[in-house]
Design a protein around this motif. Structure first.
Motif, short mmCIF file in Angstrom:
data_model
loop_
_atom_site.label_atom_id
_atom_site.label_comp_id
_atom_site.label_asym_id
_atom_site.label_seq_id
_atom_site.Cartn_x
_atom_site.Cartn_y
_atom_site.Cartn_z
N GLY A 139 46.49 29.72 43.23
CA GLY A 139 46.91 29.12 41.97
C GLY A 139 46.61 29.99 40.78
O GLY A 139 47.42 30.09 39.84
N LEU A 140 45.46 30.67 40.80
CA LEU A 140 45.11 31.55 39.69
C LEU A 140 46.06 32.75 39.63
O LEU A 140 46.32 33.28 38.55
CB LEU A 140 43.67 32.03 39.83
CG LEU A 140 42.59 30.93 39.78
CD1 LEU A 140 41.20 31.56 39.71
CD2 LEU A 140 42.81 29.98 38.63
N SER A 141 46.59 33.15 40.77
CA SER A 141 47.53 34.28 40.75
C SER A 141 48.81 33.89 40.01
O SER A 141 49.42 34.73 39.35
CB SER A 141 47.86 34.71 42.18
OG SER A 141 48.63 33.72 42.86
N PHE A 144 37.82 36.60 44.40
CA PHE A 144 39.15 37.20 44.49
C PHE A 144 40.09 36.57 43.45
O PHE A 144 40.95 37.25 42.88
CB PHE A 144 39.72 37.02 45.90
CG PHE A 144 41.06 37.67 46.10
CD1 PHE A 144 41.17 39.05 46.21
CD2 PHE A 144 42.21 36.91 46.15
CE1 PHE A 144 42.41 39.66 46.39
CE2 PHE A 144 43.45 37.50 46.32
CZ PHE A 144 43.55 38.89 46.45
N GLY A 145 39.94 35.27 43.22
CA GLY A 145 40.78 34.60 42.22
C GLY A 145 40.52 35.12 40.82
O GLY A 145 41.45 35.22 40.00
N PRO A 204 30.92 26.94 42.41
CA PRO A 204 29.78 27.34 43.25
C PRO A 204 30.00 28.61 44.07
O PRO A 204 29.02 29.20 44.55
CB PRO A 204 29.62 26.14 44.19
CG PRO A 204 31.00 25.55 44.29
CD PRO A 204 31.64 25.77 42.95
N LEU A 205 31.25 29.05 44.24
CA LEU A 205 31.52 30.19 45.12
C LEU A 205 31.58 31.52 44.38
O LEU A 205 31.74 32.57 45.02
CB LEU A 205 32.84 29.97 45.87
CG LEU A 205 32.91 28.69 46.74
CD1 LEU A 205 34.26 28.61 47.45
CD2 LEU A 205 31.77 28.67 47.74
N LEU A 206 31.45 31.50 43.07
CA LEU A 206 31.52 32.74 42.31
C LEU A 206 30.18 33.47 42.37
O LEU A 206 29.12 32.89 42.15
CB LEU A 206 31.89 32.44 40.85
CG LEU A 206 33.25 31.77 40.64
CD1 LEU A 206 33.49 31.50 39.15
CD2 LEU A 206 34.37 32.64 41.20
N SER A 210 30.86 39.72 37.08
CA SER A 210 30.65 40.92 36.26
C SER A 210 31.96 41.60 35.91
O SER A 210 32.06 42.30 34.90
CB SER A 210 29.74 41.90 36.99
OG SER A 210 30.35 42.35 38.20
N GLY A 211 32.99 41.39 36.73
CA GLY A 211 34.29 42.00 36.43
C GLY A 211 34.94 41.43 35.19
O GLY A 211 35.89 42.04 34.64
#
Length: 500
Positions: A410-412, A434-435, A454-456, A462-463
């Motif tokens: 969805g973020l893509s 990755f999102g 929670p998965l970040l 940092s990106g």
């Protein structure tokens, strides 16, 4: 908002709902609040501010005089070496009008310093840098300061919040006397929020506030026992009211809306009122032809209600917020997009029965949307984001909080939206590092919220330093947000406010 002389002193941050609580005074009147009038402040915390260097060198270099600072509401009072009169009301009620306040001649220091402390040109510039609460305190320092601070320009966009107990003084005999609201009138307040009031309190307010008949443009009643009769009297007497809010008021009925709503009202907010259902929307559609904004939170409103809006409202209404309207389904969305085609702001927050098909209807028919809130819509998936990205080319704000089925795919889709400035992804539990990579090319983003994701990881977060135009980044309750990461952001995103 740190003190220029001492960078370790920080004031308490404003609550997220915009309320500014004024310290309680002995007479009970000073516990009124003042609320910011702009919704944009809902996600803002305290930020550093700079006080202009308009003090004379003689004062600026005196170590015994504090520099004016938002961190200390009394810093200007200390500059004049006077304390606030005891028992004075901070909200400008008449309880403070008779308090003895020092005149300029009685202030210590050289004549030039005393003249500087009451120079209206300087004060008119300096007082802009203080909060509403601090202005209330500073107005008690001396008559000259109060004269400057009581100009309406310093109170634009602020709404006094008065609770029932703050509207009355208890006399020695035990009788109640309605307080004087002259201090509010001098400052030109044209909006009020009254909490817990009854029909009688409303009538007393109308009789005692000099600007009530024509000068009050906005009225908000919260957790009040106002009935149909009280609502009718208020709107009949207060001819200037064009913005009305009713929240937690369970004693008026839909019949009361039919008898009291006036065509002059352009903005209406009704929330948590148990008697509001489809007939209430019918009253709104029939009686408010000039409606520009409707905020509705009602558990019993159904799809049928969204077909009641007239052609005139379809032209004038640009903001519709349907919050926690649990009975609204995709059929209601069909009725809405055909009745109100010119919406620029739409919220379906908590409308849990709306699915991707409903979002597709919105995207195809409401091309003027600039803000869309789909938070707490658990049936929304990545497919809905594809519809949004394809059709809503003017969208600037998208809220997806608690849309638990949103993934990196969805973020893509969102990464192609060049107009998007604010993106809220709070508690989107499937979003991963990755999102985030899809978002790194969105140079238009100014605000990004990833609270509770929670998965970040620290590496993925940092990106985000590649988003050099970012102004606000919220990472509350993110396991990957470490102290080292915040230090890294402070070095590489110096203009961005990172919320821990």
């Amino acid at each position: 908002m740190s003190n220029p002389r001492n960078g370790d002193t920080k004031p308490p941050c404003l609550p997220r709902n915009g309320l500014v609580k004024i310290p309680t005074q002995p007479n009970g009147l000073g516990s009124a609040s003042i609320t910011k009038g702009t919704p944009a402040m809902k996600n803002r915390l305290c930020q550093p501010s700079s006080v202009p260097a308009i003090l004379s060198p003689a004062l600026a270099h005196r170590s015994d005089l504090p520099i004016p600072s938002l961190a200390s509401p009394l810093s200007l009072a200390a500059l004049a070496s006077v304390s606030s009169p005891p028992g004075a009301s901070l909200v400008g009620l008449n309880a403070s009008e008779g308090s003895e306040q020092p005149s300029p001649e009685r202030l210590p220091g050289s004549p030039s310093e005393r003249q500087l402390a009451v120079d209206e040109k300087i004060l008119n510039r300096l007082f802009w840098y203080f909060s509403a609460c601090e202005k209330c305190v500073l107005a008690q320092v001396c008559k000259a300061w109060r004269r400057v601070l009581y100009q309406p320009k310093f109170w634009v966009g602020l709404t006094p919040v008065l609770h029932t107990k703050e509207l009355y003084n208890i006399l020695p005999g035990g009788e109640k006397e309605f307080v004087s609201l002259q201090g509010f009138a001098v400052r030109g307040f044209d909006g009020f929020c009254l909490v817990g009031v009854s029909d009688l309190d409303i009538c007393e307010f109308i009789d005692n506030y000099p600007l009530s008949k024509k000068g009050v443009k906005s009225m908000s009643l919260k957790r009040s026992t106002i009935t149909d009769a009280g609502l009718e009297v208020m709107l009949e007497q207060m001819q200037g009211v064009v913005r009305l809010e009713l929240s937690g008021c369970n004693d008026f009925t839909e019949a009361g809306l039919w008898s009291s709503l006036n065509a002059r009202i352009t903005a209406l907010s009704v929330s948590d009122c148990i008697n509001v259902a489809d007939d209430a929307i019918a009253a709104i559609s029939q009686l408010l032809p000039n409606l520009t904004e409707l905020n509705l939170q009602a558990y019993h409103v159904t799809d049928t209600a969204l077909a009641y809006f007239t052609a005139k409202q379809g032209y004038t209404t640009h903001t519709l917020r349907l919050n926690s309207c649990w009975e609204i389904t995709n059929h209601g969305v069909v009725n809405m997009v055909h009745s109100l085609p010119n919406l620029s702001v739409l919220s379906l927050s908590g409308c849990s029965k709306v699915t991707d098909d409903g979002v597709e209807l919105v995207a195809e028919n409401l091309r003027k949307l600039r803000s869309l809130d789909l938070s707490w819509c658990p049936r929304i998936t990545d497919m809905a984001l594809e519809y949004i990205a394809c059709d809503l080319h003017k969208l600037e704000e998208l809220v997806l909080d608690r849309c638990v089925r949103i993934t990196d795919t969805g973020l893509s889709y969102l990464s192609t939206m060049s107009s998007l400035r604010s993106l809220y992804l709070r508690w989107c539990c499937q979003v991963q590092d990755f999102g985030l990579k899809h978002l790194l090319g969105m140079n238009s983003l100014r605000l990004l919220s990833l609270a509770g994701c929670p998965l970040l990881t620290t590496t993925g977060l940092s990106g985000l330093v590649q988003l050099q135009e970012l102004e606000e980044l919220e990472l509350t309750n993110c396991p990957g947000a470490t102290p080292e990461l915040f230090k890294y952001f402070s070095q590489h995103l110096p203009c961005c406010m990172v919320i821990e």
